[in-house]
Motif scaffolding. Structure first.
Motif, PDB file in Angstrom:
ATOM      1  N   SER A  99      -7.424  -2.671  -7.150  1.00 33.27           N
ATOM      2  CA  SER A  99      -8.194  -1.477  -6.805  1.00 33.27           C
ATOM      3  C   SER A  99      -8.813  -0.885  -8.065  1.00 33.27           C
ATOM      4  CB  SER A  99      -7.266  -0.449  -6.151  1.00 33.27           C
ATOM      5  OG  SER A  99      -7.855   0.826  -6.122  1.00 33.27           O
ATOM      6  N   ASN A 104      -4.673  -0.073   8.069  1.00 33.23           N
ATOM      7  CA  ASN A 104      -4.249  -1.327   7.437  1.00 33.23           C
ATOM      8  C   ASN A 104      -5.318  -2.409   7.640  1.00 33.23           C
ATOM      9  OD1 ASN A 104      -2.480  -3.160   6.123  1.00 33.23           O
ATOM     10  ND2 ASN A 104      -1.817  -3.945   8.111  1.00 33.23           N
ATOM     11  N   LYS A 135      -6.543   0.535   1.742  1.00 37.07           N
ATOM     12  CA  LYS A 135      -5.157   0.842   1.424  1.00 37.07           C
ATOM     13  C   LYS A 135      -4.986   2.354   1.296  1.00 37.07           C
ATOM     14  CE  LYS A 135      -1.351  -0.205  -1.739  1.00 37.07           C
ATOM     15  NZ  LYS A 135      -0.931  -0.876  -2.990  1.00 37.07           N
ATOM     16  N   THR A 141      -8.166   2.988  -3.744  1.00 40.66           N
ATOM     17  CA  THR A 141      -7.014   3.259  -2.881  1.00 40.66           C
ATOM     18  C   THR A 141      -7.090   4.727  -2.468  1.00 40.66           C
ATOM     19  OG1 THR A 141      -5.662   1.603  -4.011  1.00 40.66           O
ATOM     20  CG2 THR A 141      -4.498   3.308  -2.762  1.00 40.66           C
ATOM     21  N   VAL A 185      -2.070   5.458   0.499  1.00 35.95           N
ATOM     22  CA  VAL A 185      -0.734   5.728  -0.045  1.00 35.95           C
ATOM     23  C   VAL A 185      -0.377   7.198   0.143  1.00 35.95           C
ATOM     24  CG1 VAL A 185      -0.853   3.868  -1.757  1.00 35.95           C
ATOM     25  CG2 VAL A 185      -1.633   6.169  -2.381  1.00 35.95           C
ATOM     26  N   ARG A 199     -13.706   3.056   0.374  1.00 33.96           N
ATOM     27  CA  ARG A 199     -13.810   1.595   0.589  1.00 33.96           C
ATOM     28  C   ARG A 199     -15.020   1.043  -0.143  1.00 33.96           C
ATOM     29  NH1 ARG A 199     -13.378  -2.838   0.235  1.00 33.96           N
ATOM     30  NH2 ARG A 199     -13.034  -4.479   1.786  1.00 33.96           N
TER      31      ARG A 199
END
Length: 440
Positions: free
Chosen positions: A75, A139, A143, A107, A145, A102
């Motif tokens: 990333s 998913n 990604k 990320t 977090v 994206r």
């Protein structure tokens, strides 16, 4: 002999006319013919939902069923989207932010919903939306977090200002260098941007985030489901906007509203003085002035919405002149009338907006008086779910026809025709970024 020859000729003529009449009556009407029938009788029995649609917007297969590009192994860094305003404005910012992250091969950190005293708001993203579900549904698209690595977690993100850019905003040119330099940045998406330049995988991430990944928390969805269950069925969800700040912001003047409403608007105006004279007329004819509840009731009548229709009023606090609607449409319910007082008073702005959104995307029909963030999201989500009884009332048409002197039945006739065409052609019923037009 002459008399005998007339009888077969007369018989043939009668049979031919009977066959012709049968063909005319049984021949399937074209959509244009069918949809034009009610326009000659605006006070007839058919309502707007009986019009045959010619166009529908449906989610495009390229993102709904398409093959995803494999996410890059490495990333370019971490991005947090900072969202401001009401719930649906923040939701719009989040959708855009996912696509941008994206695009930049970043990320995504869980977004930050800014505390806003103006909206009576203190709830964050996790207070409204199911975090685990969001991560699961994204998913393969991007990604996401919940926690940052230790070497970054102690730092505040580098803030990239996108708000003051003029023209179409290019994130690769303007934001990517900061991401590569600082590795952790935050921004609020620009109002003006070129999504048509996004690669397909970035568009797909945006669409997935908007329509497949955002689900209310279990507790909030339970409350929304209970509210939905309590509403008499079938029902129309009406998003009515006529609050003092809304009217003040529009810079429109209204005659015939109460002195209490006038005082509330004046108190909310601040430096935004109303247009006057010819400028006021031009502004109104451009469709810039919110419909009053009374005007809304008149248009609903023109669309043949029965006055005994069950209506859920999806609206914020402080709605003015409501009796202009409820004096005619008497079966109107609200959140406050259906929820117990303790539940309602403990709710913040985002929670109330989430309930309105949930009810509206599940209602039998949806009508909006102002094409704002909620209306765009609700109309698109209803199209995503295959619910097409959705209509945006035309402020421009109402202003144009009344300025031409249309009144009473003539005004109803004109409003019927304008809205009939909008409904048949699916105008304004979905966001084009993620939806494709289907001819029926």
């Amino acid at each position: 002999m002459v008399v005998l020859a007339v009888k077969p000729l007369f018989t043939i003529l009668v049979v031919s006319l009977a066959l012709l009449l049968a063909v005319v009556l049984l021949w399937p009407p074209s959509p244009f013919f069918q949809s034009s029938l009610p326009s000659n009788s605006p006070l007839g029995k058919s309502d707007i939902w009986s019009i045959r649609r010619i166009v529908e917007w449906r989610p495009c297969k390229w993102w709904l069923q398409g093959d995803l590009n494999v996410l890059p192994v490495k990333s370019n860094g971490y991005i947090r989207v900072d969202c401001y305003g009401g719930l649906n404005q923040m939701r719009r910012d989040l959708c855009d932010g996912v696509g941008i992250a994206r695009l930049l091969n970043a990320t995504l950190v869980l977004p930050k919903f800014e505390v806003a005293a103006y909206w009576n708001e203190s709830s964050g993203f996790a207070d409204v939306f199911d975090v685990e579900y969001f991560i699961q549904q994204m998913n393969g698209f991007i990604k996401v977090v919940q926690e940052l690595p230790p070497e970054i977690a102690s730092k505040e993100p580098f803030r990239v200002d996108c708000s003051k850019r003029k023209g179409q905003f290019d994130y690769v040119e303007s934001v990517l260098p900061s991401l590569l330099e600082h590795h952790y940045i935050s921004f609020t998406p620009a109002m003006s941007q070129r999504r048509d330049r996004y690669p397909q995988h970035a568009k797909a991430a945006l669409c997935q985030a908007c329509y497949n990944a955002l689900r209310l928390t279990r507790s909030l969805e339970k409350k929304a489901s209970e509210l939905l269950e309590a509403i008499p069925k079938p029902f129309l969800s009406l998003h009515l906007r006529f609050e003092p700040d809304m009217v003040a912001y529009s810079q429109c003047e209204y005659s015939g509203i109460s002195s209490a409403s006038m005082n509330a608007v004046e108190a909310a105006r601040g430096d935004r003085k109303p247009w006057t004279g010819e400028l006021a007329r031009i502004w109104r004819k451009r469709g810039k002035c919110p419909l009053t509840p009374n005007e809304t009731a008149f248009i609903l009548q023109a669309l043949q919405i029965p006055t005994n229709t069950n209506i859920y009023l999806a609206a914020g606090d402080g709605l003015m002149e409501l009796e202009g609607l409820t004096s005619l449409y008497t079966n109107v319910v609200t959140k406050s009338s259906l929820l117990n007082g303790e539940d309602f008073t403990s709710m913040h702005g985002n929670t109330k907006a989430a309930l309105d959104y949930y009810v509206s995307i599940n209602s039998d029909s949806y009508v909006a008086t102002y094409f704002g963030n909620m209306d765009k999201m609700v109309a698109a989500m209803r199209a995503f779910k295959g619910l097409y009884k959705t209509l945006l009332l035309s402020r421009r048409a109402f202003a144009e026809f009344t300025s031409q002197g249309f009144r009473g039945k003539d005004l109803m006739q004109a409003l019927w025709k304008a809205h009939r065409d909008d409904y048949a052609l699916g105008r304004g019923s979905a966001l084009p970024d993620c939806f494709c037009e289907f001819k029926l």
